[in-house]
Design a protein around this motif. Sequence first.
Motif, PDB file in Angstrom:
ATOM      1  N   ARG A  38      41.868  33.132  42.102  1.00 50.68           N
ATOM      2  CA  ARG A  38      43.183  33.313  41.496  1.00 50.68           C
ATOM      3  C   ARG A  38      44.121  32.167  41.857  1.00 50.68           C
ATOM      4  O   ARG A  38      43.884  31.445  42.819  1.00 50.68           O
ATOM      5  N   ASP A  74      39.186  40.029  32.892  1.00 50.69           N
ATOM      6  CA  ASP A  74      40.595  39.650  32.988  1.00 50.69           C
ATOM      7  C   ASP A  74      41.020  38.783  31.811  1.00 50.69           C
ATOM      8  O   ASP A  74      42.191  38.789  31.409  1.00 50.69           O
ATOM      9  N   CYS A  83      45.042  35.361  37.098  1.00 49.87           N
ATOM     10  CA  CYS A  83      43.583  35.276  37.122  1.00 49.87           C
ATOM     11  C   CYS A  83      43.168  34.044  36.317  1.00 49.87           C
ATOM     12  O   CYS A  83      43.927  33.551  35.477  1.00 49.87           O
ATOM     13  N   ASP A  96      38.584  40.066  45.567  1.00 48.26           N
ATOM     14  CA  ASP A  96      38.773  40.113  44.125  1.00 48.26           C
ATOM     15  C   ASP A  96      37.508  39.625  43.420  1.00 48.26           C
ATOM     16  O   ASP A  96      36.665  38.950  44.027  1.00 48.26           O
TER      17      ASP A  96
END
Length: 217
Positions: free
Chosen positions: A115, A66, A175, A111
């Motif tokens: 986050r 990310d 992220c 995930d």
Amino acid sequence: MESHFYYNIKFNVKELYQSYLSIKKKCPPPDSVSQIALQHLPETVENKHYDGVGSLWYNDGSVTSDAQFNVWNKDIENEYIIECLKNLPFPVVRTRIMIQTPKSCYSLHKDKTIRMHIPIYGAYDTYGKGGRFIFTDPPQVLNLKEGEVVIINTTKEHTAMNCSTEQNRIHIVTCLPERHETDNKELIQIYDRFRFCLLYTSPSPRDRQKSRMPSSA
């Protein structure tokens, strides 16, 4: 293991919402995509506001983290939302505005990394219906506060619901660079607070949905 905590930073909700409307006008998402990317890959030239939207894990192998989505879209760089995010005491990457439609629920998923959320509009009505963030183990339902920075351990199984019958649920979702990708002291403290080593988990079902638009020229 802690599921979330508020970071003690709050932004002006009205200004966040007006900035969202301005960004949406400048970078309208297609009907098939309910996200607007605020950051993109360094090499992306076209369709920057679609970059990082959709699947990261089913690509040609060029995207492995990310953290590669770390360039702010210059077309919206003067927006209040971008100003807020740039002034955080820790870096954020692959930042998107997530728009969840009324009477909808995401699939249960985990995930890869933790986050940060900043709710812009919780879609609450006079009966208290609206957005809900839900963990399954142990069961926990969160009503996240609009305008406040909240760090969420999304490596735990979770989903999000919009119980409103009319209004969209609108969140800024970022992220965070993984623990081994940063030397930022604030971010290290965030990871230390959760006290776990991030292991690979299955990608989000929403991330599996390939963007219909190209991410680079």
